[in-house]
Write a protein that holds these residues in place. Sequence first.
Motif, PDB file in Angstrom:
ATOM      1  N   PHE A  45      38.693  29.335  33.044  1.00 34.49           N
ATOM      2  CA  PHE A  45      39.255  30.262  32.060  1.00 34.49           C
ATOM      3  C   PHE A  45      40.692  29.883  31.743  1.00 34.49           C
ATOM      4  CE2 PHE A  45      36.000  32.941  34.103  1.00 34.49           C
ATOM      5  CZ  PHE A  45      35.305  33.349  32.975  1.00 34.49           C
ATOM      6  N   GLU A  46      41.156  30.390  30.621  1.00 30.69           N
ATOM      7  CA  GLU A  46      42.534  30.186  30.209  1.00 30.69           C
ATOM      8  C   GLU A  46      43.115  31.543  29.815  1.00 30.69           C
ATOM      9  OE1 GLU A  46      44.469  28.197  26.286  1.00 30.69           O
ATOM     10  OE2 GLU A  46      43.031  26.978  27.403  1.00 30.69           O
ATOM     11  N   ILE A  47      44.331  31.814  30.269  1.00 29.00           N
ATOM     12  CA  ILE A  47      45.002  33.052  29.882  1.00 29.00           C
ATOM     13  C   ILE A  47      45.588  32.851  28.495  1.00 29.00           C
ATOM     14  CG2 ILE A  47      46.910  34.629  30.361  1.00 29.00           C
ATOM     15  CD1 ILE A  47      46.489  34.066  33.348  1.00 29.00           C
ATOM     16  N   GLN A  48      45.174  33.687  27.550  1.00 24.44           N
ATOM     17  CA  GLN A  48      45.707  33.642  26.189  1.00 24.44           C
ATOM     18  C   GLN A  48      47.001  34.418  26.076  1.00 24.44           C
ATOM     19  OE1 GLN A  48      42.393  35.017  23.706  1.00 24.44           O
ATOM     20  NE2 GLN A  48      42.679  33.078  22.639  1.00 24.44           N
ATOM     21  N   THR A  85      30.554  33.236  25.970  1.00 27.18           N
ATOM     22  CA  THR A  85      30.688  32.041  25.152  1.00 27.18           C
ATOM     23  C   THR A  85      32.173  31.665  25.079  1.00 27.18           C
ATOM     24  OG1 THR A  85      31.096  33.121  23.019  1.00 27.18           O
ATOM     25  CG2 THR A  85      28.786  32.920  23.728  1.00 27.18           C
ATOM     26  N   PRO A  86      32.499  30.511  24.516  1.00 28.41           N
ATOM     27  CA  PRO A  86      33.917  30.173  24.339  1.00 28.41           C
ATOM     28  C   PRO A  86      34.671  31.158  23.430  1.00 28.41           C
ATOM     29  CG  PRO A  86      32.583  28.200  24.195  1.00 28.41           C
ATOM     30  CD  PRO A  86      31.625  29.366  24.222  1.00 28.41           C
ATOM     31  N   LYS A  87      33.943  31.951  22.657  1.00 31.01           N
ATOM     32  CA  LYS A  87      34.581  32.936  21.776  1.00 31.01           C
ATOM     33  C   LYS A  87      34.714  34.313  22.421  1.00 31.01           C
ATOM     34  CE  LYS A  87      33.204  30.777  17.463  1.00 31.01           C
ATOM     35  NZ  LYS A  87      32.527  30.969  16.182  1.00 31.01           N
ATOM     36  N   THR A  88      34.090  34.517  23.568  1.00 28.14           N
ATOM     37  CA  THR A  88      34.152  35.812  24.233  1.00 28.14           C
ATOM     38  C   THR A  88      35.568  36.093  24.712  1.00 28.14           C
ATOM     39  OG1 THR A  88      31.851  35.598  25.005  1.00 28.14           O
ATOM     40  CG2 THR A  88      33.240  37.231  26.119  1.00 28.14           C
ATOM     41  N   GLN A  89      36.100  37.238  24.327  1.00 27.42           N
ATOM     42  CA  GLN A  89      37.433  37.673  24.769  1.00 27.42           C
ATOM     43  C   GLN A  89      37.250  38.532  26.013  1.00 27.42           C
ATOM     44  OE1 GLN A  89      40.819  37.355  22.905  1.00 27.42           O
ATOM     45  NE2 GLN A  89      41.073  37.517  25.083  1.00 27.42           N
ATOM     46  N   ILE A  90      37.802  38.106  27.140  1.00 27.74           N
ATOM     47  CA  ILE A  90      37.731  38.862  28.394  1.00 27.74           C
ATOM     48  C   ILE A  90      39.090  39.501  28.625  1.00 27.74           C
ATOM     49  CG2 ILE A  90      37.353  38.733  30.886  1.00 27.74           C
ATOM     50  CD1 ILE A  90      35.600  36.219  30.277  1.00 27.74           C
ATOM     51  N   HIS A 123      47.412  44.125  30.988  1.00 29.26           N
ATOM     52  CA  HIS A 123      46.176  43.590  30.438  1.00 29.26           C
ATOM     53  C   HIS A 123      46.330  42.077  30.360  1.00 29.26           C
ATOM     54  CE1 HIS A 123      45.290  47.675  28.489  1.00 29.26           C
ATOM     55  NE2 HIS A 123      44.409  47.462  29.447  1.00 29.26           N
ATOM     56  N   VAL A 124      45.349  41.388  30.896  1.00 26.82           N
ATOM     57  CA  VAL A 124      45.325  39.928  30.857  1.00 26.82           C
ATOM     58  C   VAL A 124      44.148  39.521  29.982  1.00 26.82           C
ATOM     59  CG1 VAL A 124      45.170  37.813  32.208  1.00 26.82           C
ATOM     60  CG2 VAL A 124      46.342  39.816  33.156  1.00 26.82           C
ATOM     61  N   PHE A 125      44.418  38.727  28.942  1.00 23.67           N
ATOM     62  CA  PHE A 125      43.413  38.293  27.985  1.00 23.67           C
ATOM     63  C   PHE A 125      43.013  36.851  28.312  1.00 23.67           C
ATOM     64  CE2 PHE A 125      45.726  41.690  26.116  1.00 23.67           C
ATOM     65  CZ  PHE A 125      44.873  42.343  25.222  1.00 23.67           C
ATOM     66  N   LEU A 126      41.725  36.640  28.534  1.00 24.90           N
ATOM     67  CA  LEU A 126      41.233  35.335  28.945  1.00 24.90           C
ATOM     68  C   LEU A 126      40.115  34.858  28.024  1.00 24.90           C
ATOM     69  CD1 LEU A 126      40.845  36.847  32.383  1.00 24.90           C
ATOM     70  CD2 LEU A 126      42.119  34.745  32.229  1.00 24.90           C
ATOM     71  N   PHE A 168      46.786  35.935  38.805  1.00 33.09           N
ATOM     72  CA  PHE A 168      45.624  35.259  38.240  1.00 33.09           C
ATOM     73  C   PHE A 168      45.796  33.741  38.282  1.00 33.09           C
ATOM     74  CE2 PHE A 168      45.315  39.524  36.616  1.00 33.09           C
ATOM     75  CZ  PHE A 168      43.944  39.767  36.594  1.00 33.09           C
ATOM     76  N   PHE A 169      46.434  33.231  39.338  1.00 35.78           N
ATOM     77  CA  PHE A 169      46.726  31.800  39.487  1.00 35.78           C
ATOM     78  C   PHE A 169      45.466  30.935  39.488  1.00 35.78           C
ATOM     79  CE2 PHE A 169      45.897  33.407  43.686  1.00 35.78           C
ATOM     80  CZ  PHE A 169      45.171  32.396  44.292  1.00 35.78           C
ATOM     81  N   TYR A 170      44.335  31.491  39.838  1.00 34.77           N
ATOM     82  CA  TYR A 170      43.091  30.761  40.059  1.00 34.77           C
ATOM     83  C   TYR A 170      42.233  30.597  38.794  1.00 34.77           C
ATOM     84  CZ  TYR A 170      41.610  35.574  39.960  1.00 34.77           C
ATOM     85  OH  TYR A 170      41.431  36.875  39.583  1.00 34.77           O
ATOM     86  N   VAL A 171      42.588  31.237  37.680  1.00 30.00           N
ATOM     87  CA  VAL A 171      41.661  31.291  36.549  1.00 30.00           C
ATOM     88  C   VAL A 171      41.328  29.923  35.964  1.00 30.00           C
ATOM     89  CG1 VAL A 171      42.174  33.684  35.959  1.00 30.00           C
ATOM     90  CG2 VAL A 171      43.432  31.852  34.822  1.00 30.00           C
ATOM     91  N   ARG A 172      42.270  29.005  35.963  1.00 29.07           N
ATOM     92  CA  ARG A 172      41.979  27.670  35.414  1.00 29.07           C
ATOM     93  C   ARG A 172      40.919  26.955  36.245  1.00 29.07           C
ATOM     94  NH1 ARG A 172      44.579  25.982  31.211  1.00 29.07           N
ATOM     95  NH2 ARG A 172      44.307  23.761  31.559  1.00 29.07           N
TER      96      ARG A 172
END
Length: 183
Positions: free
Chosen positions: A164-167, A141-146, A177-180, A156-160
Amino acid sequence: MRVIAGSRKSLPLKSVDGMNTRPTTDRVKETLFNMIGSDLDGCIFLDLFAGSGGIGIEALSRGARTCYFVEKNKKAANCIRDNLNFTKLADRGILQRIDVKQAIENFSDELKFDFVFMDPPYHQDLEKDVLTALMKSDNITPKTQIIVEASLDTDFFYVRTLGFEIQKEKKYKTNKHVFLIRR
């Protein structure tokens, strides 16, 4: 390796013999869980490429309601099972010995994860494949922290483009650790 905090604090955990897994060090694990903090209470946690299960067991010890462990390797899956039994958390841990992408496709659409943690083998570009599968999943969901544990040089240039968005990103000596979140 041990449980850092929570109801099972200081219990030792087994790790998998050999070089196929890299258990997250206690120090890095403590930093990670300090960053996600109290959001674990009652959550549903998914531990992909679970290795010995240390991250998911830490989440359970700190208040997660349920943790799904996905680990294809038989020795590692047996280690997770042993660690869940030893910590007396087996009733809240669900182990699936299956390929990660297949597991993501097989989850019930009603199941919604609050946290997804993945620590895939480094330098195999598995992060992108798994994030693609997660983006297509109704379990995110939009609230799920990955949270992705990766080598320092993983880009992680491709996430957008995947939605996804890198927080935030936390770098350590040898990994990060990358938080998305879903955009």
